[in-house]
Write an enzyme that holds these catalytic residues in place. Sequence first.
Site, PDB file in Angstrom:
ATOM      1  N   TYR A   1       0.859  -1.194   0.000  1.00 33.09           N
ATOM      2  CA  TYR A   1       0.000   0.000   0.000  1.00 33.09           C
ATOM      3  C   TYR A   1       0.888   1.234   0.000  1.00 33.09           C
ATOM      4  O   TYR A   1       1.853   1.314   0.768  1.00 33.09           O
ATOM      5  CB  TYR A   1      -0.880   0.001   1.259  1.00 33.09           C
TER       6      TYR A   1
ATOM      7  N   GLU B   1      -3.616   7.513  -3.738  1.00 37.17           N
ATOM      8  CA  GLU B   1      -3.452   6.197  -3.129  1.00 37.17           C
ATOM      9  C   GLU B   1      -3.251   5.138  -4.208  1.00 37.17           C
ATOM     10  O   GLU B   1      -3.937   5.170  -5.226  1.00 37.17           O
ATOM     11  CB  GLU B   1      -4.728   5.898  -2.347  1.00 37.17           C
TER      12      GLU B   1
END
Lengths: 379, 313
Positions: free
Chosen positions: A101, A189
């Site tokens: 991530y 993101e």
Amino acid sequence: MKIHEYQAKQLFADAGIPVPPGEVATTPVEAYEIAEKINRPVMVKSQVHVGGRGKAGGVKYAENAEAAKVLATSILGMDIKGLTVKKVLVTTAEDIISEAYVGIILDRVTKNPVFMVSSAGGIDIEEVAAKTPEKIFKLAVDPELGLRSFQARNLAYKLYRDINQVRATADILMKLYDVFWKVDASLVEINPLITNTASEVVAIDAKINIDDNALFRQKNIAAMRDLDAEEPSEIAAREGDLSFVKLDGNIGCMVNGAGLAMATMDLVKRYGGDPANFLDIGGSSNPQKVITALKIITSDPNVRSILINIFGGITRCDDVATGIGAALDELNLQIPIVVRLTGTNEEEAAKILSSYKLPSEDTLDKVVKKAIDLAGLGK
Amino acid sequence: MSIFINKKTKLIVQGITGRDGSFHAEQMKAYGTNVVGGVTPGKGGSKVAGIPVFNTMEEAVAATKANTSVIYVPPAFAVDAIYEAVDAGIKLVVCITEGVPANDMMKVYPYVKRNGAQLIGPNCPGLISVDQCKVGIMPGTIVKKGSVGVVSRSGTLTYEAIWALTLAGMGQSTCIGIGGDQVIGTNFIDCLEAFENDRATKSIVMIGEIGGSDEEVAATYIKKHVTKPVVSFIAGQTAPPGKRMGHAGAIISGGSGTAEDKIKALNKVGVPVAGSPTEIPVLLNDLIVKRKEKASNTAKKKIEKKATIRKKK
């Protein structure tokens, strides 16, 4: 403002961040054609402004173009958390070795963009953040200095040990930081950032939220707004320069100021009612805004009474009263209204409204109770 | 006494010839604020409500020795106005403008700090030190001289709270709106610290809303550093997650920033949270009375203790 994954991926690709090839489809036939062009197994991914698409069944793997068509048929039109899927992204399916991530958010405490990276990426990142926050590494970047190469490398080493992958990731992080500033994002993101069987690092998902305050200078981004993905009343409010959020209750609220609007809704709930919306007419005194606001409120069939709460400062009560009067003349409203106009020019406002015989109250608590009474919910 | 602004404030209005700038320049002057000048490029040499207009902040400060500025220019130019004010030597900049990009704020904030200046806002109503000075857009008619310090992230909700205090006979020292954006110059803690150190302020009202963690951080600070009674109100208890409630900063995201969490954090450190703005003066009065009783009980006990010690001797 939110943009879709396929739009965010385009911005990533423009910045040189590796993303798998793909295109967006609105029909099963288009999905078939895209998959055929890719000529490899694909992912069919619903494009809606909500998290948890995968878990809701809105992201599926297709072996070939025919399978992609079948999946697109079932995903298009699907309801995910109250939103209807109108577009799917058809994109190459990667052979995933690992999932990480990476994200950048605007952190209001440090007043810096903050990087967050974790080698435990994928669909359960929220759970990772809640249960094992030590698996997420954070770095606040000095906005005046920008992200230094060594910082990007440090972050990349939190994810990978292989020097080629570290270099590739550091490069992605530098580019991601540039995207954050270039598009005036409040969040960017990649979840997950993957490594594949060819040892490449690829962004197979993309999320970007844009700061609404910067849209005036982000014309290209503003044009990406998907009106299909929004509540029609919220679109009308934005066009009328009003701040509006639709809720599920039956008491329509029209207030000046966001904080007071929230406090008014809270009181409605406290006294046993249920607000139908959040609506802030802002600091302006333009009577036209009041008309637009009442139109939007009354377009909701659930609304059974309307509460108007104005604390005049810059906003002049007489202007609001003029708007209410014009709206009453124009709209032939059947829904009961109660008003509270206090502050700047309240006497003039009372005079303007006297011929309309609207119930009015002089305090916040009283006007809220009256609105609940009028909605037929009172005791 | 008061915080941040007082009789010594010498104010420049940036954007004084605009619709909002000219209207509020006049209002501030009428309240008694020492408005020494205004700035609009190209309008130097003219006057607004008897206030001299300059082309640049540099000229304005040189001519007037101003120490404070207030910004009413449109969002696209507001950040530049902040840089210009600080560069001209202004020590307190109050930015009223709504809609300033957050990324610009992240860059200007360290610049303001480094130059020893203070920024209030953006997207805020400004502040009033009652009967001394008003900077911004708060209506001067709702305040009353007294000893309650009011700090808030909101605009009209602040007026509602001030009005409730005034009706209850509880006057204010300084009322300040710090703004509802994500990146702001002056936060709750800056104001709490100033109120704690201000002799004219005897109690504090803090008005928060959903989004971020400023109220939680303030609660921790209150526990450690604030001795004066504090009462709070938090707006947005019924707000749905993921939706921006007007203010850029008022959004519950990823389950954080809820009103419930904030109320819990404040209650934990002995700060009562009102259920309605009208409850604020009631709770504040209760808290003041309770503190006084406690103080007098402690004083009594001390005297008794001393007396017993004396007896023993």
